[in-house]
Write an enzyme that holds these catalytic residues in place. Sequence first.
Site, PDB file in Angstrom:
ATOM      1  N   GLN A  97       4.378  -6.201 -11.300  1.00 23.53           N
ATOM      2  CA  GLN A  97       3.402  -5.701 -12.270  1.00 23.53           C
ATOM      3  C   GLN A  97       3.293  -6.680 -13.434  1.00 23.53           C
ATOM      4  O   GLN A  97       3.639  -6.372 -14.569  1.00 23.53           O
ATOM      5  CB  GLN A  97       3.823  -4.312 -12.764  1.00 23.53           C
ATOM      6  CG  GLN A  97       3.909  -3.273 -11.650  1.00 23.53           C
ATOM      7  CD  GLN A  97       4.238  -1.896 -12.198  1.00 23.53           C
ATOM      8  OE1 GLN A  97       3.573  -1.383 -13.075  1.00 23.53           O
ATOM      9  NE2 GLN A  97       5.304  -1.308 -11.655  1.00 23.53           N
ATOM     10  N   ASP A 169       1.123 -13.554   2.037  1.00 22.00           N
ATOM     11  CA  ASP A 169      -0.073 -13.503   1.186  1.00 22.00           C
ATOM     12  C   ASP A 169      -0.319 -14.891   0.608  1.00 22.00           C
ATOM     13  O   ASP A 169       0.510 -15.784   0.702  1.00 22.00           O
ATOM     14  CB  ASP A 169       0.078 -12.459   0.072  1.00 22.00           C
ATOM     15  CG  ASP A 169       1.362 -12.633  -0.723  1.00 22.00           C
ATOM     16  OD1 ASP A 169       1.673 -13.783  -1.131  1.00 22.00           O
ATOM     17  OD2 ASP A 169       2.071 -11.635  -0.942  1.00 22.00           O
ATOM     18  N   LYS A 192      -4.411 -10.241   3.287  1.00 19.94           N
ATOM     19  CA  LYS A 192      -4.351  -8.779   3.359  1.00 19.94           C
ATOM     20  C   LYS A 192      -5.099  -8.157   2.204  1.00 19.94           C
ATOM     21  O   LYS A 192      -5.172  -8.707   1.099  1.00 19.94           O
ATOM     22  CB  LYS A 192      -2.891  -8.304   3.362  1.00 19.94           C
ATOM     23  CG  LYS A 192      -2.054  -8.729   2.164  1.00 19.94           C
ATOM     24  CD  LYS A 192      -0.594  -8.414   2.388  1.00 19.94           C
ATOM     25  CE  LYS A 192       0.262  -8.879   1.218  1.00 19.94           C
ATOM     26  NZ  LYS A 192       1.701  -8.707   1.459  1.00 19.94           N
ATOM     27  N   ALA A 224       9.014  -2.235   3.520  1.00 20.44           N
ATOM     28  CA  ALA A 224       8.927  -3.042   4.745  1.00 20.44           C
ATOM     29  C   ALA A 224       7.725  -2.675   5.606  1.00 20.44           C
ATOM     30  O   ALA A 224       7.577  -3.215   6.707  1.00 20.44           O
ATOM     31  CB  ALA A 224      10.212  -2.949   5.577  1.00 20.44           C
TER      32      ALA A 224
END
Length: 308
Positions: A97, A169, A192, A224
């Site tokens: 975050q 990613d 993704k 996971a």
Amino acid sequence: MESNIKLYATSTALNLGEQIANHLGQPLYKIHAEKFSDGELFVRFNESVRGQVLFIISKINMPYENLFELILAVDAARRSSAKEVVLVIPYLPHSRQERRDGQRTSIASRIVADMIQLMGADRIITLELHTNAIEGFYKIPVDPLSSHRLFVESIKSSNLENLCLCSPDFGGIKRLKVYKQFIEADMAVINKERLKPNQVAHMEIIGDVKGKNVVIIDDLVDTAGTLCKAADLLMEEGATSVQAYCTHGVLSGSALNNIQRSQLKHICISDTVRDTLDDSKIKIVSCAPLLAKAIENLINNRSLSQLG
């Protein structure tokens, strides 16, 4: 080690602290912590720390009282006239975050940084930040160590042919390039689209993985779910095998069941969160030697970037 330097560990990191102290050949001092009947924490140093440089080793993953114990320890050290307080925090929580995700949201990484600095910490040694942008939240030095120093030899020793390093990613491509400096392999990345945290709507592979032994490199594994879906997708696209190396094994919720049911051959994590784990698919590599070397280099004014 100089006489004015002491190693301490909070109650959450006694095992890791003992390993680090053993590597350095130094005693480990324990911070006294107890809990009142209503749940409040009480923290105390049992010996004088006046004029001392303290290295406080702590795991501050959930629950939040782990973080609060460290904050109390730093405050106690400052109020006890410690000369300097260096925090050794293998895993920084809320690292995912680091920016506002839409409107009316907080930036939790910044809040953690503010709390740690407000209490008076002078420096942080940590391992594999989710993103290096987090360093910008700190006015004190932050030394994020790379996990390649933990996992490269393990990957090499597996002697896999047709190796392909895969990032889950686009944000992990930079991490992948670090590994490629030491491992000769092709590269792939998974694109993704997320619906919400821990839930992915769509995934696609960019790169050729057919006939390849794929090694997924990531900074952490939580539930996971995404990792296991990635493994399934890679196998569907013709990969020979899929294994993963994830620095921080948070492993919350149904993570262990997800991994057992997945097509992952195995997953390797560090002990930044968990000390031990009895699971046939999961191997834990200790980060203690790396953290000990970082402390040693810092004490001797040597560069941390030159760690072996």
